[in-house]
Every structure is written in structure tokens, then in C-alpha cells.
Design an enzyme around this catalytic site. Structure first.
Site, short mmCIF file in Angstrom:
data_model
loop_
_atom_site.label_atom_id
_atom_site.label_comp_id
_atom_site.label_asym_id
_atom_site.label_seq_id
_atom_site.Cartn_x
_atom_site.Cartn_y
_atom_site.Cartn_z
N TYR A 452 1.96 -7.32 -16.70
CA TYR A 452 1.36 -6.81 -15.46
C TYR A 452 1.05 -7.97 -14.52
O TYR A 452 1.70 -8.16 -13.52
CB TYR A 452 0.10 -6.00 -15.76
CG TYR A 452 -0.42 -5.29 -14.54
CD1 TYR A 452 0.17 -4.10 -14.11
CD2 TYR A 452 -1.47 -5.80 -13.79
CE1 TYR A 452 -0.28 -3.45 -12.97
CE2 TYR A 452 -1.93 -5.16 -12.65
CZ TYR A 452 -1.33 -3.99 -12.25
OH TYR A 452 -1.77 -3.35 -11.12
N SER A 532 4.07 -0.46 -11.62
CA SER A 532 3.28 -0.72 -10.42
C SER A 532 3.41 -2.21 -10.05
O SER A 532 4.50 -2.67 -9.76
CB SER A 532 1.83 -0.30 -10.64
OG SER A 532 1.15 -0.19 -9.43
N ASP A 616 4.45 10.07 -5.75
CA ASP A 616 3.66 8.85 -5.89
C ASP A 616 3.19 8.40 -4.51
O ASP A 616 3.98 7.92 -3.71
CB ASP A 616 4.50 7.75 -6.56
CG ASP A 616 3.66 6.53 -6.95
OD1 ASP A 616 2.52 6.43 -6.45
OD2 ASP A 616 4.14 5.72 -7.75
N HIS A 651 1.92 8.58 -9.56
CA HIS A 651 1.93 7.19 -10.02
C HIS A 651 1.81 7.09 -11.54
O HIS A 651 2.04 6.04 -12.11
CB HIS A 651 0.79 6.42 -9.35
CG HIS A 651 0.94 4.94 -9.38
ND1 HIS A 651 2.05 4.28 -8.87
CD2 HIS A 651 0.15 3.96 -9.89
CE1 HIS A 651 1.91 2.97 -9.04
NE2 HIS A 651 0.77 2.76 -9.66
#
Length: 691
Positions: A452, A532, A616, A651
Site C-alpha cells: 500500500y 486504491s 466507485d 471502492h
């Protein structure tokens, strides 16, 4: 692959004298029939490919089998009832149950009844202090726009008209009369992609129309912020208001609710820190802050003059990052020690009572409750241990296991190991590698490297059914704690932002090289995955080092770094990213790594499965649409570059279990197939399952 032809429409933007083409800008219009047709055509191509993978159904069936066990969230007390979330196994959404002490459990709210296809989800639930009323927010199709519903908890009857158009908000009650919530004005144009940047805090008085709700904060140009939230203290004396222009840093205010003539009192008038109030005793306030304390600390001050000059350390900063909670008349501090939980208990004088001996090495959460609670519940998990809940006595420090899942997975067959590797600039980065015991370090183990690296978010050990399936098939699951995250505090976060963002990609690339150099895997058996901001990570890594991995799996990714801030609340991410309009240097830096702008003609990219949802409105799907079009137009070689677009999904939060299972069967099927597997690697598990 015969990809659908995506038309090009020449649009050119100029940044500081540099022209940048955006040939697929038309795909940003999520309401057009052209975009709808493109989505349908791409999905037809993608699912045609996925349908040809012979073992995809075996993966789906095994996922369903393993997923089908009872799951229970940690209980919490409201009024006369103990409430808890439970899923019988394959229910699309968790159900809220309740029971009185010694009584029978009953269904309180069943989100599976909200819609026929399970795509309407329960996103939050808030009770009055006496537990007599509750308000909950629902999401339709995964959108961040919510509806609010108020019910009488005893009768479960809806108390008034549904509130609409609530976004990025919780609900905080003021007595039994009403509650505070936040939202934006509905944007002109598409509600799923148009920019929203003035958040407002409202007060809703029960029994009155929503149109009459008062704006408490955020309605003027002076109070304009992208994110505004309000929460009421447990004793209901104060309203605390947080206001931010980005995802890091906030201003802080309070209002005395016992005096209707009271004015807003400023606690913090700048956004140089992340600060919130977690407790008060009368006018004495306890705040958690990273102001002059990158790893966070707890300070105390008085509501009469609560500015930073009057703060005094209550629990000082340590070398480890702090997360704090309160319950039962105590403070609980959870520290991340190399991403592993350590929990301490303090009294209201700041004296250490004890270190809580946790059930193992992993992640603990839920240490906190109401001030009068003598017991509350916490959960514990790691990468190879399903989450269990424990009932904790605040006075003795003893706890008993309250619930343990009955799952067809034996944690003792697996192991996790934390290693430290050296990134490109010499920084030591931790990584946890989890796999079945006894695997051979022969470079042929299918491996997912997941990352991430942003927004001060920490990746701590937690169990995942889908990762269990991966490891069951002989796969390795590796998670590095990249810079940009919060595992080592504010300095670690800042080291992966703006013009230091390349550090994050370097950390990830070096993690992949570590796994290959140590024979855990090889290029042919390595997949990189993230969602993301992690989708950006995958996009940047695969365009910078397409030679490093066999498979790339960017999910709901931020992939157009020149325009991300023009959609929905994307401008709030500028603290981490910067914007292309900020300066010539920032523009050049963003363009230098933006995945969309770094797909090169005639390059062989790894097999790529981009995933996104058509609803999203956090990271709009246009990012993924445009990136897919660029890849399909410029990629060479035989590796497929496909996009899988989930319809009526957002999302990720609230996605029905049935859709999640289908998604991961496709993702893992695609991954293994493109690593050269024509059948599942571990047929023994499949045979036992079928038998």
C-alpha cells in the site's frame, strides 16, 4: 488477444509549457452511452478469457467452501442489550443481532433484506446514550453517498423519513433529540465523479424535515474544508469538530452543549498535526496528537483555554507509534512494534497499570468501551490465525476467549516470518512472509507481493480467507511495510509523500528482488497486488520494472496522477501526492511516475488484470479505464492486459460476499494461469474438498 478498439480523441493539456495528450478523456464521462458500451465490450473480452481457465470454478467452489463458516464481530453494549455483527457463512452482508444478559439472541438489522442482489450495505450504526434510538447509514451499489435511517430500538420501527445525500460521515447523537452528520452539496454533473470540496457539519433534530437541518460548521467561505466531522463527548457536554483540507492534518474546535449561547472554542487553528480528543473529565480534556511527536502521545489541557501552549504530556511519545482508546475508567495504548501490537493499560493519573499479555504475535483491536464498563471485548488475528474475540476484565487484566471460528483451515500448518531488507537508499524495511510449512526455496513458489505505502495507513497482520486459499495452494503471501504508511510514525509517512513518492516504489521493487534473490520465488512466479493507493503502487512498479514480475493486479487504482484531484474528493489527497498545477517541478515529478503517462509503445508488460467498480466514487473508474486503454494500445507480446469492471459496485466496502468470491476466483485463476499452471498447484486439497 483481440482487444476492443478504444477510439482516441485528441485532447491536449498544457502544464508549464509542456503539452500532455489525454486521448481517452472521453472515458471519464461515466454517464455516457459510449462509456457504457466500452465497459460492456471490455467485460465481454475479459470474461471470455477468464471462462477459458479450466480451474476457475474449482477456485470459486473452494472459496465458497472455506468462506462458509460463522463469523462474529466483537460484541458491544447499548442500553439493555449486547449487540454484535454475525454472518452465518455465505450471507452477502453481516447481520446485526442483539440479546439481553442471559437472553436469547434476535435479529436487530438484516442488511441482506435491503436489496435483492445484496448490493445495498449497512455502513455505520450509532445509538443514543440510553440505547433507545439508533440511526444507521446505508450505501447503494457501493457508493460513498449514504442514506440515513432512524429507528426505535425497542420496536425496530422506522421513526421518521429517510435522510439522503450524506457523505464521508458518521452519526453522533446529542441526547435523544437529534444528531450531527456531515455532507457536501450534491455536485452538478455526475454524483459519482464530479468534484466535492466543501464539507459541512449539520445538526438534524428528530421529527423535522432534513431541509431544515442547521449547518453547524463549514457553511461559510472562512470555514470551507474538504473534510469536516463532529462528535459528541461521552458525557454529552461537548461537541468536538475536526476540519481538514487533506487526508492529513486537522484543525480542532469545541462547543459547550450545556449552554446554547456558547461560541466555538478553537483548540487548534492550523493543520500541522493529526489531533483528536478522546476523553474529558469535566473540563479536563485528553487529546491524542502527533504535534511535535511524530509517533503520537496523549496530552491533557483544560477546555477554558485548550490551545497547544497549555498542553501537558499525559502519556509521552515513545519510539513506537501510538493508537489510544478508553474504557472502564482506563486508557489503553496500543503500540506498533515493527507492525506488531503491544497494549498497555493506564489509569487517569497516567500510571501504568499493566501490559496486556496478548494471545500471540499479531494485531489486537477493540481495546475500549464505555466508562462504566467493567468488561469489554477485543479481537486478535495474524496472517495465519482467523480473528477471535476475547472478553477482557478491566480491573484484573484477565481475559477469556469469547468466540473462536470453526473454519476448515489449520493455522498450525502455516508460518509467518518477519524479515528486514535494505531498500535502494539504504533504508531498512520490514516484510512479513507467510506460507505453508515445509515449502522448498526453489524459486518456483507462486507468490503475491501485496503493498500500500501511503496516507499514514499501516498494514498489520490479519487473517484473510482469500489469502488462506492462496497459501493452501502452495502460494506465498508477502507484505512489506513500505514508506508512506504509518508503521513508524509521521516521519515514515512523510518519507513516502510528494517528491519522495518514488521511495515507496523503490521499497516495493526491492521487496520483490529480496523474494527472488532468496529463492522464495522468481520473476515467472511473482505477482504484485494492491488497491486504491496500492493500485497506484502496482501501476508505477509495473511500468518502471515490467521485467520484474509475471502478473500485475492493480485494483481500484489512482493511475492518472495529473488529473486525480479533479474528481470527487480527490483534491484531499494532495498532502500525499501534490498536484500537477502546484509547480513545474511537482508536475514533472508526477508525470515521471504516473502509470497512465508511462505506458510505453512496444513494451512487453506483465499479464495484467485491472479491477474496478462502475460505482466507485472514491477513486473513479476512469483511472482504470484509461490505463487499460493505454496498455492495450501499446503493449506487445502475448501477456493479456485486461480490465474486469464490477457493475453496481464501488471502492470495495460493502461488496456482497457472492461478488467478492467471484472476483477472487477470477483474480487467482488469472494469476496462476499466467504463471503457467494448467491445473491448481495443490490438487490434494481439491481432492479432499471434493471427497
Amino acid at each position: 488477444m483481440n482487444y476492443p478498439i478504444t477510439k482516441k480523441v485528441d485532447i491536449v493539456d498544457s502544464y508549464f509549457g509542456t503539452d500532455v495528450r489525454d486521448s481517452y478523456r472521453w472515458l471519464e464521462d461515466d454517464r455516457s452511452t459510449e462509456t457504457e458500451t466500452w465497459v460492456r465490450t471490455q467485460n465481454k473480452t475479459t470474461f471470455g478469457y477468464l471462462d477459458s481457465i479450466s480451474f476457475r470454478d474449482d477456485l470459486k467452489n473452494r472459496l465458497e467452501k472455506l468462506w462458509n463458516y460463522e463469523k462474529l464481530g466483537s460484541p458491544f453494549k447499548e442500553g439493555d442489550y449486547i449487540y454484535f455483527y454475525k454472518n452465518d457463512g455465505l450471507q452477502n452482508q453481516y447481520v446485526v443481532y442483539r440479546k439481553k444478559e442471559g437472553g436469547e439472541e434476535e435479529v436487530f438489522l438484516d442488511p441482506n433484506t435491503f436489496s435483492e442482489d445484496g448490493t445495498t450495505s449497512l455502513m455505520s450504526l450509532s445509538f443514543t446514550k440510553d440505547g433507545s434510538k439508533a440511526a444507521y447509514l446505508i450505501s447503494e451499489g457501493g457508493s460513498d453517498w449514504r442514506k440515513g435511517i432512524v429507528i426505535n430500538t425497542e420496536t425496530k420501527e422506522i421513526a421518521e423519513d429517510t435522510l439522503v445525500d450524506i457523505k464521508f460521515s458518521g452519526i453522533s447523537w446529542k441526547g435523544n433529540d437529534g444528531f450531527f452528520y456531515s455532507s457536501y452539496d450534491k455536485p452538478k454533473g455526475s454524483e459519482l465523479s464530479a468534484k466535492t470540496d466543501q464539507h459541512k457539519l449539520y445538526y438534524h433534530k428528530l421529527g423535522t424535515p432534513q431541509a431544515e437541518d442547521n449547518i453547524v460548521f463549514g457553511g461559510t467561505s472562512e470555514q470551507k474544508h474538504r473534510y469536516v466531522g463532529g462528535y459528541v463527548s461521552e458525557d454529552e457536554r461537548y461537541l468536538f469538530i475536526s476540519a481538514s483540507t487533506s487526508t492529513s492534518g486537522n484543525k480542532l474546535y469545541l462547543k459547550d452543549l450545556t449552554d446554547h449561547t456558547s461560541k466555538l472554542v478553537t483548540v487548534l487553528d492550523d493543520t500541522e498535526s493529526d489531533t483528536h480528543i478522546i476523553e474529558n473529565v469535566g473540563t479536563k480534556l485528553y487529546l491524542v496528537t502527533n504535534r511535535n511527536a511524530p509517533n503520537k502521545k496523549i496530552v491533557v489541557t483544560d477546555a477554558a483555554d485548550p490551545v497547544p501552549n497549555n498542553w501537558k504530556d499525559f502519556i509521552p511519545e515513545t519510539e513506537n507509534v501510538l493508537t489510544a482508546g478508553t474504557g472502564g475508567g482506563y486508557f489503553f495504548t496500543e503500540y506498533m512494534v515493527d507492525a506488531i501490537s503491544k497494549v498497555l493499560q493506564y489509569d487517569y493519573e497516567g500510571n501504568l497499570i499493566r501490559e496486556v499479555e496478548l494471545p500471540g504475535v499479531g494485531s489486537a483491536s477493540g481495546f475500549g468501551g464505555k466508562k462504566e464498563d467493567r468488561e469489554f471485548y477485543f479481537s486478535f488475528t495474524n496472517y495465519n490465525t482467523p480473528s477471535s474475540s476475547y472478553k477482557y476484565n478491566v480491573d484484573t487484566g484477565k481475559y477469556d476467549q469469547y468466540w473462536k471460528p470453526e473454519i476448515d483451515f489449520n493455522p498450525s500448518d502455516y508460518e509467518s516470518k518477519q524479515v528486514f531488507y535494505t531498500s535502494k537508499d539504504g533504508t531498512k524495511v520490514p516484510m512479513i512472509i507467510t506460507h505453508k510449512k515445509g515449502i522448498e526455496p526453489d524459486g518456483k513458489n507462486p507468490t503475491i507481493l501485496y503493498g500500500y505505502g501511503g496516507f499514514n495507513i499501516s498494514l498489520t497482520p490479519s487473517f484473510s480467507i482469500v489469502n488462506a486459499i492462496w497459501m493452501e495452494q502452495g502460494g506465498i503471501y508477502a507484505v512489506p511495510n513500505l514508506r508512506g504508511g504509518g508503521e513508524y510514525g509521521k516521519k515514515w509517512h512523510i518519507a513516502g509523500t510528494k517528491m519522495k513518492k518514488q521511495n515507496v516504489f523503490d521499497d516495493f521493487i526491492t521487496a520483490a528482488e529480496y523474494l527472488i534473490d532468496n529463492n522464495y520465488t522468481s520473476k515467472e512466479y511473482l505477482a504484485i497486488r494492491g488497491g486504491s493507493n496500492g493500485g497506484l503502487l502496482v501501476g508505477a512498479t509495473m511500468t518502471q520494472r515490467p521485467d520484474l514480475m509475471q502478473v500485475a493486479l492493480p485494483a481500484v487504482g489512482v493511475l492518472d496522477m495529473l488529473r486525480y484531484h479533479t474528481f470527487t474528493a480527490g483534491a484531499g489527497w494532495a498532502y500525499d501526492y501534490g498536484t500537477a498545477e502546484e509547480s513545474k517541478e511537482m508536475f514533472a515529478y508526477l508525470k515521471g511516475y504516473s502509470p497512465l503517462h508511462n505506458v510505453k509503445e512496444g513494451t512487453e508488460y506483465p499479464a495484467t488484470l485491472i479491477t474496478t467498480g462502475d460505482h466507485d466514487d472514491r477513486v473513479v473508474p476512469a483511472h482504470s479505464f484509461k490505463f487499460a486503454a493505454e496498455l492495450q494500445g501499446k503493449h506487445t507480446g502475448e501477456n493479456p492486459t485486461l480490465i474486469r469492471i464490477e457493475t453496481n459496485a464501488g471502492h470495495g466496502a460493502g461488496t456482497p460476499i457472492s461478488k467478492t468470491i467471484e472476483q477472487y476466483a477470477d483474480i487467482f485463476g488469472f494469476t496462476l494461469y499466467n504463471m503457467g499452471f494448467e491445473e491448481l498447484p495443490n490438487q490434494n486439497v481439491l481432492k479432499e474438498f471434493k471427497d
